[in-house]
Design a protein around this motif. Structure first.
Motif, PDB file in Angstrom:
ATOM      1  N   GLN A 114      31.807 -41.815  31.305  1.00 61.59           N
ATOM      2  CA  GLN A 114      32.103 -40.372  31.272  1.00 61.59           C
ATOM      3  C   GLN A 114      30.679 -39.521  30.620  1.00 61.59           C
ATOM      4  O   GLN A 114      30.676 -40.594  29.004  1.00 61.59           O
ATOM      5  N   LEU A 115      30.775 -38.852  31.081  1.00 62.64           N
ATOM      6  CA  LEU A 115      29.211 -37.969  30.185  1.00 62.64           C
ATOM      7  C   LEU A 115      29.731 -36.775  29.634  1.00 62.64           C
ATOM      8  O   LEU A 115      30.369 -35.707  30.642  1.00 62.64           O
ATOM      9  N   ASN A 116      28.931 -36.613  28.423  1.00 63.72           N
ATOM     10  CA  ASN A 116      29.957 -35.530  27.167  1.00 63.72           C
ATOM     11  C   ASN A 116      29.017 -34.257  27.659  1.00 63.72           C
ATOM     12  O   ASN A 116      27.990 -34.080  28.043  1.00 63.72           O
ATOM     13  N   GLY A 117      29.705 -33.208  28.333  1.00 61.41           N
ATOM     14  CA  GLY A 117      29.179 -31.541  28.795  1.00 61.41           C
ATOM     15  C   GLY A 117      29.225 -31.987  30.230  1.00 61.41           C
ATOM     16  O   GLY A 117      28.678 -31.068  30.581  1.00 61.41           O
ATOM     17  N   VAL A 118      29.525 -33.176  30.833  1.00 64.52           N
ATOM     18  CA  VAL A 118      28.692 -32.774  32.442  1.00 64.52           C
ATOM     19  C   VAL A 118      30.579 -32.814  32.991  1.00 64.52           C
ATOM     20  O   VAL A 118      31.860 -33.954  33.041  1.00 64.52           O
ATOM     21  N   ASN A 119      30.849 -31.973  33.799  1.00 62.92           N
ATOM     22  CA  ASN A 119      31.856 -32.074  34.501  1.00 62.92           C
ATOM     23  C   ASN A 119      31.758 -32.567  36.363  1.00 62.92           C
ATOM     24  O   ASN A 119      31.285 -32.964  36.740  1.00 62.92           O
ATOM     25  N   GLN A 120      32.753 -34.089  35.948  1.00 62.18           N
ATOM     26  CA  GLN A 120      32.832 -34.706  36.414  1.00 62.18           C
ATOM     27  C   GLN A 120      33.852 -35.345  37.634  1.00 62.18           C
ATOM     28  O   GLN A 120      34.924 -34.781  37.232  1.00 62.18           O
ATOM     29  N   ILE A 121      33.807 -35.368  38.883  1.00 53.00           N
ATOM     30  CA  ILE A 121      34.821 -35.000  40.224  1.00 53.00           C
ATOM     31  C   ILE A 121      34.939 -36.741  40.724  1.00 53.00           C
ATOM     32  O   ILE A 121      33.651 -36.744  41.009  1.00 53.00           O
ATOM     33  N   GLN A 122      35.898 -36.753  40.536  1.00 53.67           N
ATOM     34  CA  GLN A 122      36.127 -37.891  41.276  1.00 53.67           C
ATOM     35  C   GLN A 122      36.441 -37.959  43.151  1.00 53.67           C
ATOM     36  O   GLN A 122      37.368 -37.143  42.970  1.00 53.67           O
ATOM     37  N   ILE A 123      35.970 -38.921  43.953  1.00 56.29           N
ATOM     38  CA  ILE A 123      35.869 -38.143  45.652  1.00 56.29           C
ATOM     39  C   ILE A 123      37.181 -39.137  45.432  1.00 56.29           C
ATOM     40  O   ILE A 123      37.313 -39.955  45.308  1.00 56.29           O
ATOM     41  N   ASN A 124      38.067 -39.017  46.833  1.00 58.34           N
ATOM     42  CA  ASN A 124      39.496 -39.021  47.213  1.00 58.34           C
ATOM     43  C   ASN A 124      39.569 -38.251  48.797  1.00 58.34           C
ATOM     44  O   ASN A 124      39.910 -37.699  49.599  1.00 58.34           O
ATOM     45  N   PRO A 125      38.535 -40.033  49.612  1.00 59.80           N
ATOM     46  CA  PRO A 125      39.066 -39.444  51.316  1.00 59.80           C
ATOM     47  C   PRO A 125      40.139 -39.283  51.748  1.00 59.80           C
ATOM     48  O   PRO A 125      40.243 -38.319  52.511  1.00 59.80           O
ATOM     49  N   ARG A 126      41.183 -40.122  50.207  1.00 54.34           N
ATOM     50  CA  ARG A 126      42.250 -39.453  51.261  1.00 54.34           C
ATOM     51  C   ARG A 126      42.825 -38.614  51.242  1.00 54.34           C
ATOM     52  O   ARG A 126      44.505 -38.565  52.223  1.00 54.34           O
ATOM     53  N   ILE A 127      42.863 -37.162  50.666  1.00 52.09           N
ATOM     54  CA  ILE A 127      43.475 -36.631  50.271  1.00 52.09           C
ATOM     55  C   ILE A 127      42.210 -35.213  50.677  1.00 52.09           C
ATOM     56  O   ILE A 127      42.758 -34.494  50.636  1.00 52.09           O
ATOM     57  N   GLY A 128      41.396 -35.486  51.601  1.00 52.42           N
ATOM     58  CA  GLY A 128      40.557 -34.519  51.893  1.00 52.42           C
ATOM     59  C   GLY A 128      39.623 -34.678  50.763  1.00 52.42           C
ATOM     60  O   GLY A 128      38.444 -33.605  50.896  1.00 52.42           O
ATOM     61  N   MET A 129      38.833 -35.001  49.778  1.00 51.33           N
ATOM     62  CA  MET A 129      38.091 -34.356  48.707  1.00 51.33           C
ATOM     63  C   MET A 129      36.767 -35.636  49.249  1.00 51.33           C
ATOM     64  O   MET A 129      36.486 -36.606  48.811  1.00 51.33           O
ATOM     65  N   THR A 130      36.911 -35.544  50.374  1.00 55.09           N
ATOM     66  CA  THR A 130      35.238 -36.101  50.373  1.00 55.09           C
ATOM     67  C   THR A 130      34.064 -35.593  49.732  1.00 55.09           C
ATOM     68  O   THR A 130      33.638 -34.248  49.007  1.00 55.09           O
ATOM     69  N   PHE A 131      33.336 -35.629  50.099  1.00 58.75           N
ATOM     70  CA  PHE A 131      31.996 -35.429  49.745  1.00 58.75           C
ATOM     71  C   PHE A 131      31.381 -33.899  50.241  1.00 58.75           C
ATOM     72  O   PHE A 131      30.818 -33.300  49.202  1.00 58.75           O
ATOM     73  N   ALA A 132      31.302 -33.772  51.055  1.00 56.85           N
ATOM     74  CA  ALA A 132      31.033 -32.564  51.996  1.00 56.85           C
ATOM     75  C   ALA A 132      32.031 -31.603  51.780  1.00 56.85           C
ATOM     76  O   ALA A 132      31.883 -30.230  51.062  1.00 56.85           O
ATOM     77  N   ASN A 133      33.486 -32.115  51.616  1.00 61.60           N
ATOM     78  CA  ASN A 133      34.422 -30.578  50.822  1.00 61.60           C
ATOM     79  C   ASN A 133      34.143 -30.118  49.465  1.00 61.60           C
ATOM     80  O   ASN A 133      34.495 -28.665  49.352  1.00 61.60           O
ATOM     81  N   GLY A 134      33.830 -31.709  48.494  1.00 57.82           N
ATOM     82  CA  GLY A 134      33.558 -31.104  47.224  1.00 57.82           C
ATOM     83  C   GLY A 134      32.777 -30.651  47.078  1.00 57.82           C
ATOM     84  O   GLY A 134      32.245 -29.446  46.032  1.00 57.82           O
ATOM     85  N   LEU A 135      31.197 -30.825  47.295  1.00 61.01           N
ATOM     86  CA  LEU A 135      29.847 -30.219  47.080  1.00 61.01           C
ATOM     87  C   LEU A 135      30.507 -28.479  47.896  1.00 61.01           C
ATOM     88  O   LEU A 135      29.688 -27.025  47.327  1.00 61.01           O
ATOM     89  N   ARG A 136      31.197 -28.079  48.933  1.00 56.29           N
ATOM     90  CA  ARG A 136      31.203 -27.131  49.321  1.00 56.29           C
ATOM     91  C   ARG A 136      31.553 -25.982  48.123  1.00 56.29           C
ATOM     92  O   ARG A 136      31.358 -24.555  48.079  1.00 56.29           O
ATOM     93  N   SER A 137      33.079 -26.912  47.397  1.00 55.81           N
ATOM     94  CA  SER A 137      33.926 -26.102  46.240  1.00 55.81           C
ATOM     95  C   SER A 137      33.251 -25.785  45.081  1.00 55.81           C
ATOM     96  O   SER A 137      33.031 -24.609  44.204  1.00 55.81           O
ATOM     97  N   ILE A 138      32.357 -27.194  44.365  1.00 51.43           N
ATOM     98  CA  ILE A 138      31.677 -26.672  43.324  1.00 51.43           C
ATOM     99  C   ILE A 138      30.465 -26.071  43.947  1.00 51.43           C
ATOM    100  O   ILE A 138      30.247 -25.146  42.544  1.00 51.43           O
ATOM    101  N   VAL A 139      29.874 -25.372  44.835  1.00 51.78           N
ATOM    102  CA  VAL A 139      28.829 -23.658  44.965  1.00 51.78           C
ATOM    103  C   VAL A 139      29.514 -23.323  44.192  1.00 51.78           C
ATOM    104  O   VAL A 139      28.947 -22.074  43.486  1.00 51.78           O
ATOM    105  N   ARG A 140      30.754 -23.139  44.732  1.00 51.79           N
ATOM    106  CA  ARG A 140      31.490 -21.860  44.066  1.00 51.79           C
ATOM    107  C   ARG A 140      31.515 -21.916  42.588  1.00 51.79           C
ATOM    108  O   ARG A 140      32.371 -20.409  41.862  1.00 51.79           O
ATOM    109  N   GLN A 141      31.262 -22.752  41.807  1.00 55.41           N
ATOM    110  CA  GLN A 141      31.325 -22.454  40.530  1.00 55.41           C
ATOM    111  C   GLN A 141      30.571 -22.478  39.344  1.00 55.41           C
ATOM    112  O   GLN A 141      30.521 -22.901  38.461  1.00 55.41           O
ATOM    113  N   ASP A 142      28.769 -22.128  40.027  1.00 56.73           N
ATOM    114  CA  ASP A 142      27.944 -21.494  39.569  1.00 56.73           C
ATOM    115  C   ASP A 142      27.721 -22.345  39.018  1.00 56.73           C
ATOM    116  O   ASP A 142      27.161 -22.359  37.508  1.00 56.73           O
ATOM    117  N   PRO A 143      27.643 -23.641  39.672  1.00 53.07           N
ATOM    118  CA  PRO A 143      26.454 -24.428  38.792  1.00 53.07           C
ATOM    119  C   PRO A 143      24.987 -24.530  38.260  1.00 53.07           C
ATOM    120  O   PRO A 143      24.309 -23.224  39.134  1.00 53.07           O
TER     121      PRO A 143
END
Length: 506
Positions: free
Chosen positions: A298-327
Motif C-alpha cells: 500500500q502506497l500513501n496517497g495512491v488509489n490502488q485497485i485490486q483486479i478480480n477477473p471472477r467478477i469481471g474486474m479485468t485490467f481492460a474493464n478497470g482501465l476503462r473506468s479509471i480513465v473517467r476518474q480524471d487521473p
C-alpha cells in the motif's frame, strides 16, 4: 552493579525441567549457565528474593543472580524458549501421529477429519514455524510441493530456491489444509487452483502472504508469496539504477503524458521499480490510480485497485473506468492482451502518463510483443516514451567478501576483453553465518534503458525487427543488461556467474 550485555546471553537454551516461559517472563529472568551445584541467571531485579528462593528449592542449587536489561532478557527468553525456539524435528514429533493420506475424492467425513487435523495445535505450530523461519531468512516465497514419497518445502531466498528440513509426507494434507484455512480457501476443493491471502503480525511487523494452490499428481502444490513492507525499497540508487541512467529516467517520468514500460520475468523487481517511481512523482497536485494483480504494497496517497477477473474486474474493464476518474498518472500492473494494450495506448494519447509492465526478455522485445498483440505501430511510435528491462542479481556478502581469480571461460562468456579482465579485481563471498554460507546477501537490479528517440520511432513505423531496433538503440548509446551487470562486477557488487545466470548473450 555491572549490567550484562546482549553478548553475555547464551546461544542455546539452558535445559531445566518444568521451567515455564510464563514464569521467566513474569519474574524477568533467564538461566545463563549451570556449573556443578551453581545456577547463574540474568535478572532485571537481582534483589527479587522470592524468585531466587523458588529456583533454589526447585532445582536444589545455589543461585547467582546477575543484573540484565529487561528488554534483553525478554527477547532472549522468546528466542530460546518461545514458539520459534522449537526445532522443526520437535514440532514434527508433536504433530498428529494419526494423520493419514486423504482420499482425493470428495468425502464429507474425510473433509471433517482433515479440518480437525488442520486445527490441531502441533499442525498450527508447524505452519507458523515455516512462515516465521521464512520471514527471518528474508525469503520471498515458500514452496510446499508434494511428490510420490516426499513432501518438499523450499524457501526462495535472494531469488534462488533452498531446500529446508521438510515435514514427513503423512503431514502433507494437514499442512496444506491449515494454509488453506488461514487463507479462507475451500479445503474440500482439491482439483481446481485457488488463490487467497493471509495477514499476519510477526515480531511487530504486518506481513501479507499471497497464497496460490494448484493440483498436481500427488496432491496440492502451494506457493506462499511473502509481502513485507519493510523490505520494499523506494530509493532508485539502492535498487541499483546506474548513475548515467537515473537523470534521464527522472526527466522521463516528469513528462505530462505518454507510456513508459518496464519489462522482465516474474521476480525481476518490476514492482519495486514502479512503486519507487510512483513514490518519486507522487504529490498532492497529481491523482495517481493503479490497477494491480494483486496490490502487493500500500502506497500513501495512491488509489490502488485490486483486479478480480471472477467478477469481471479485468485490467481492460478497470482501465476503462479509471480513465473517467480524471487521473494524471495511471499504473496498469501488466499488459496481457490486445484489449488492455489498446485502451492503455488510448489513455496515454489523451493526456495521461501511463506505466505498465510486460513479460519480455529485453527492452526492444516489448515493441515487437505489443505489435504482435495487434497494436498499430504508428500509435505505438507516437505514445511510447521509454522502455526498461531489468533483472535481479545477488550481492556479494560484505562479511566474507574476498578477491578471487576468474576462469577464462567466464571472461569469454561475458564478452569482455583480456585488457578489461586484467584491469578488474574480481570478488566473491567465501561463505559465512551472515549469508548462510552462500557467499551472497541481498539483491540489486541490473538495468537496460531504451529511450524512444526519433530514430527508434522511425524503425517502429517501418515494422523493423527487434534486432534492428536494438542495433539503432545501441548506436545511440543504450546500455544492455549484461553491460550494466559487468559494471556492477567491476564495482565489486556482484559476480560474473551471477550476471551470466540472469542475462542473455547480447
Amino acid at each position: 552493579m555491572t549490567v550484562l550485555s546482549i553478548k553475555d546471553y547464551p546461544k542455546e537454551p539452558v535445559v531445566l525441567d518444568n521451567l515455564s516461559i510464563k514464569f521467566m517472563k513474569q519474574a524477568r529472568f533467564i538461566p545463563l549457565r549451570i556449573k556443578n551445584d551453581l545456577l547463574e541467571i540474568a535478572m532485571a531485579d537481582p534483589d527479587d528474593f522470592y524468585t531466587i528462593e523458588a529456583l533454589s528449592l526447585a532445582y536444589n542449587k545455589k543461585i547467582r543472580a546477575l543484573k540484565g536489561e529487561e528488554a534483553d532478557i525478554l527477547d532472549t527468553v522468546e528466542r530460546l524458549y518461545g514458539v520459534g525456539s522449537q526445532s522443526m524435528e520437535m514440532i514434527i514429533e508433536e504433530a498428529g501421529k494419526d494423520v493419514y493420506s486423504i482420499n482425493p475424492d470428495r468425502n464429507e467425513e474425510d473433509i471433517d477429519h482433515l479440518r480437525d487435523l488442520a486445527s490441531e495445535a502441533p499442525i498450527i505450530r508447524l505452519v507458523n514455524r515455516l512462515i516465521l523461519d521464512a520471514v527471518k531468512l528474508q525469503a520471498s516465497d515458500i514452496h510446499l510441493e508434494p511428490f510420490e514419497n516426499q513432501f518438499r518445502v523450499r524457501y526462495r531466498i535472494d531469488g534462488v530456491l533452498n531446500d529446508i528440513e521438510s515435514p514427513p509426507y503423512r503431514l502433507q494434507a494437514a499442512i496444506v489444509s491449515r494454509v488453506k484455512i488461514m487463507a479462507k480457501l475451500d479445503i474440500a476443493e482439491r482439483r481446481l487452483p485457488q488463490d487467497g491471502r493471509i495477514k499476519l503480525k510477526i515480531a511487530e511487523k504486518e506481513i501479507d502472504l499471497r497464497i496460490s494452490t494448484i493440483p498436481t499428481m500427488f496432491g496440492e502444490s502451494v506457493v506462499m508469496r511473502i509481502l513485507d513492507r519493510d523490505t520494499l525499497i523506494l530509493d532508485f540508487e539502492k535498487l541499483g539504477f546506474p548513475k548515467g541512467i537515473l537523470p534521464k529516467y527522472n526527466d522521463l517520468i516528469s513528462q505530462p503524458y505518454g507510456m513508459i514500460l518496464v519489462t522482465g520475468p516474474t521476480g525481476s523487481g518490476k514492482t519495486s521499480t514502479l512503486y519507487a517511481t510512483l513514490s518519486k512523482i507522487n504529490s498532492s497536485e497529481k491523482k495517481i490510480i493503479t490497477l494491480e494483480d494483486p496490490v502487493e504494497y500500500q502506497l500513501n496517497g495512491v488509489n490502488q485497485i485490486q483486479i478480480n477477473p471472477r467478477i469481471g474486474m479485468t485490467f481492460a474493464n478497470g482501465l476503462r473506468s479509471i480513465v473517467r476518474q480524471d487521473p494524471d498518472i495511471i499504473l496498469v500492473g501488466e499488459i496481457r492482451d490486445r484489449e488492455t494494450a489498446e485502451i492503455a495506448i488510448q489513455s496515454a494519447l489523451t493526456g495521461h502518463l501511463l506505466f505498465s509492465t510486460l513479460h519480455t526478455n529485453d527492452a526492444t522485445g516489448a515493441i515487437t510483443r505489443l505489435i504482435e498483440m495487434g497494436v498499430e505501430n504508428f500509435l505505438l511510435s507516437s505514445v511510447l516514451l521509454g522502455i526498461f528491462a531489468q533483472r535481479l542479481v545477488r550481492v556479494i556478502c560484505p562479511h566474507c567478501k574476498r578477491p578471487v581469480k576468474i576462469e577464462n571461460r567466464l571472461i569469454r562468456a561475458m564478452g569482455i576483453t583480456d585488457d578489461e579482465a586484467d584491469t578488474t579485481e574480481f570478488f566473491a563471498g567465501r561463505g559465512c553465518e551472515e549469508c548462510r554460507y552462500t557467499g551472497f546477501k541481498g539483491r540489486i537490479g541490473i538495468f537496460e534503458y531504451m529511450p524512444v528517440s526519433n530514430r527508434i520511432r522511425e524503425e517502429i513505423i517501418k515494422n523493423s525487427s527487434a534486432e534492428r531496433i536494438k542495433e539503432v538503440a545501441m548506436q545511440e548509446g543504450m546500455i544492455t543488461l549484461r553491460q550494466d551487470g559487468w559494471s556492477k562486477v567491476r564495482q565489486g557488487i556482484t559476480t560474473v556467474p551471477e550476471v551470466l545466470r540472469v542475462s542473455l548473450d547480447q
